[in-house]
Design an enzyme around this catalytic site. Sequence first.
Site, PDB file in Angstrom:
ATOM      1  N   PHE A 138     -11.504  -3.454  -9.265  1.00  0.00           N
ATOM      2  CA  PHE A 138     -11.598  -3.913 -10.654  1.00  0.00           C
ATOM      3  C   PHE A 138     -12.214  -2.850 -11.547  1.00  0.00           C
ATOM      4  CE2 PHE A 138     -11.756  -7.590  -7.810  1.00  0.00           C
ATOM      5  CZ  PHE A 138     -10.642  -8.289  -8.256  1.00  0.00           C
ATOM      6  N   LEU A 139     -12.147  -1.581 -11.104  1.00  0.00           N
ATOM      7  CA  LEU A 139     -12.755  -0.495 -11.877  1.00  0.00           C
ATOM      8  C   LEU A 139     -11.920  -0.196 -13.113  1.00  0.00           C
ATOM      9  CD1 LEU A 139     -13.373   1.991  -8.902  1.00  0.00           C
ATOM     10  CD2 LEU A 139     -14.895   0.192  -9.754  1.00  0.00           C
ATOM     11  N   CYS A 196      -2.326   0.266 -15.548  1.00  0.00           N
ATOM     12  CA  CYS A 196      -2.508  -0.990 -14.805  1.00  0.00           C
ATOM     13  C   CYS A 196      -1.923  -2.206 -15.509  1.00  0.00           C
ATOM     14  CB  CYS A 196      -3.991  -1.204 -14.537  1.00  0.00           C
ATOM     15  SG  CYS A 196      -4.734   0.183 -13.683  1.00  0.00           S
TER      16      CYS A 196
HETATM   17  C1  UGA Z   1      -8.013  -2.413 -16.172  1.00  0.00           C
HETATM   18  C2  UGA Z   1      -9.020  -3.496 -15.813  1.00  0.00           C
HETATM   19  O1  UGA Z   1      -9.950  -3.668 -16.896  1.00  0.00           O
HETATM   20  C3  UGA Z   1      -9.777  -3.141 -14.548  1.00  0.00           C
HETATM   21  O2  UGA Z   1     -10.644  -4.206 -14.187  1.00  0.00           O
HETATM   22  C4  UGA Z   1      -8.775  -2.902 -13.412  1.00  0.00           C
HETATM   23  O3  UGA Z   1      -9.419  -2.469 -12.228  1.00  0.00           O
HETATM   24  C5  UGA Z   1      -7.787  -1.807 -13.841  1.00  0.00           C
HETATM   25  O4  UGA Z   1      -7.128  -2.210 -15.068  1.00  0.00           O
HETATM   26  C6  UGA Z   1      -6.785  -1.639 -12.737  1.00  0.00           C
HETATM   27  O5  UGA Z   1      -6.013  -2.579 -12.504  1.00  0.00           O
HETATM   28  O6  UGA Z   1      -6.839  -0.639 -12.018  1.00  0.00           O
HETATM   29  P1  UGA Z   1      -8.160   0.000 -17.337  1.00  0.00           P
HETATM   30  O7  UGA Z   1      -6.675  -0.036 -17.369  1.00  0.00           O
HETATM   31  O8  UGA Z   1      -8.852   1.221 -16.845  1.00  0.00           O
HETATM   32  O9  UGA Z   1      -8.742  -1.221 -16.455  1.00  0.00           O
HETATM   33  O10 UGA Z   1      -8.658  -0.179 -18.818  1.00  0.00           O
HETATM   34  P2  UGA Z   1      -9.215  -1.359 -19.737  1.00  0.00           P
HETATM   35  O11 UGA Z   1     -10.539  -0.973 -20.208  1.00  0.00           O
HETATM   36  O12 UGA Z   1      -9.077  -2.668 -19.085  1.00  0.00           O
HETATM   37  O13 UGA Z   1      -8.194  -1.251 -20.973  1.00  0.00           O
HETATM   38  C7  UGA Z   1      -6.811  -1.510 -20.815  1.00  0.00           C
HETATM   39  C8  UGA Z   1      -6.123  -1.448 -22.161  1.00  0.00           C
HETATM   40  O14 UGA Z   1      -6.520  -2.539 -22.990  1.00  0.00           O
HETATM   41  C9  UGA Z   1      -6.453  -0.190 -22.981  1.00  0.00           C
HETATM   42  O15 UGA Z   1      -5.292   0.272 -23.620  1.00  0.00           O
HETATM   43  C10 UGA Z   1      -7.480  -0.663 -23.987  1.00  0.00           C
HETATM   44  O16 UGA Z   1      -7.532   0.104 -25.161  1.00  0.00           O
HETATM   45  C11 UGA Z   1      -6.963  -2.067 -24.270  1.00  0.00           C
HETATM   46  N1  UGA Z   1      -8.007  -2.974 -24.786  1.00  0.00           N
HETATM   47  C12 UGA Z   1      -9.064  -3.317 -24.021  1.00  0.00           C
HETATM   48  C13 UGA Z   1      -7.874  -3.496 -26.081  1.00  0.00           C
HETATM   49  O17 UGA Z   1      -6.909  -3.201 -26.814  1.00  0.00           O
HETATM   50  N2  UGA Z   1      -8.834  -4.364 -26.541  1.00  0.00           N
HETATM   51  C14 UGA Z   1      -9.896  -4.733 -25.777  1.00  0.00           C
HETATM   52  O18 UGA Z   1     -10.723  -5.534 -26.266  1.00  0.00           O
HETATM   53  C15 UGA Z   1     -10.023  -4.192 -24.502  1.00  0.00           C
END
Ligand code: UGA
Length: 435
Positions: free
Chosen positions: A149-150, A260
């Site tokens: 879940f990183l 992801c």
């Molecule tokens: C995500 C999950 O948060 C992790 O828990 C999981 O382990 C990972 O996928 C995976 O499956 O390996 P990640 O893709 O690194 O992590 O990034 P996030 O921080 O979750 O952001 C994902 C996307 O959502 C980004 O484009 C971010 O900008 C966007 N986002 C996030 C928003 O537009 N608004 C938010 O409030 C949060």
Amino acid sequence: MKLAFIGTGYVGLVSGVMLSHLGHDVTCIDLVQEKINQLKQNLSPIYEHSLEKYIEKCATAHKLHFNCGYDKKLADQDAVFITVGTPPKSDGHADLSYVYAALDQLLEFISENCVIVLKSTVPPGTSRQMQEYIAKKGRGNKVASNPEFLREGSAVYDFLNPERIVIGAGSDLAFTCMRAIYKRFDDQGVPIVETDFTTSEMIKYASNTFLANKIAFINEMADLCEKMGANVKELSHAIGLDSRIGAAFLKAGPGFGGSCFPKDILALQALTKQVGSQSLILDAIIEANSKRPGVIIEKIEKIVGTLAGKLVAVYGLTYKAGTDDLRSSPAIELIAKLKAKGAQIQAYDPMGNENAAAVLAPEEICADAYLATEGADFAICATEWPEFKDLDFGRIYNNLNQPVLIDLRNFLDHKKVENAGISCYVVGLNLSKSD
Ligand code: UGA
């Protein structure tokens, strides 16, 4: 314990290095010699905050080793983690060929007691099928599913501060081995969820889908706020104070990206359809996010007029701050759409410039944010890099033909931008100047 990781991508490298930091003897294996050479010099092939510090510390303590390819050093491992990619196939299903290729290879070297841990994100049912596959090959190795879940950019922090650890297995040997690996967290009271293979795999997909759902929802609310004259930032804050909703993942913006969420939701949708279940919510999340760049372009056109012939400064190329990863980045999708409308681009990213060379022309990539605005008609902020908050907006004002900055992440100090004479527009506020 002796642990090996197959694949030194974001998941395998961070998990391997950090389990070594927790005291295990870890070998990270990759088939790409160049990556291994880099790692042997304590250099990380990916950008992840503070990771190199841990690589150096663990390698110097002889607790972390790197190896190109599979060999007899695998013979005395207690567990081998498969952390290879599972990219989407053209039909949305996850491609498991790298997982099975790794499994075939490592079975040649590991002992019968070595637990095979599937950490790559795989469709529900994969670990069980893998267990059956191993048995058919006449081997007694046990499988464990252990989704990760990183988040990229805060993966080291996330590893050290897990909110739960999920283990799916079908044997006492696998559960016991996994509990021993994560003993430190168990002792700290971190919930360890022990379940069957398929539930473990479902938990991973459901987590990512739920988070993506929150983002798609808040983006829809942001559009409505703009039309109604409401403020989505204040709305997010207020609804997030309700513990049943929670504050996280309610930041409106250009849509979710990365390696992801888009891939995992597509895989879950494909699986849902395959088993004849309804995918109404999955379909809506996918459709809402795929339409997001188009919605943003319409918003930009309302602010600056026609895009044809305009030179646009783009701040931020990575899919979010804190990473050098451009995979499924909303910024890159927006750039493609801007260009299709006849605009030209000058972009800058604090960490993503190097990777951007694969998708943008050299003249489109600038060495800093000020160079990106030189001669530009207006600017867009597509990624929430903290350093953009500290820019000299007076200098940017002088560089821009039309003093307009569109903050797609709604994170800049808008008063500061406007005090420099630049009209600042954000997502989720009425299309007039932000107060
Ligand atoms: C995500 C999950 O948060 C992790 O828990 C999981 O382990 C990972 O996928 C995976 O499956 O390996 P990640 O893709 O690194 O992590 O990034 P996030 O921080 O979750 O952001 C994902 C996307 O959502 C980004 O484009 C971010 O900008 C966007 N986002 C996030 C928003 O537009 N608004 C938010 O409030 C949060």
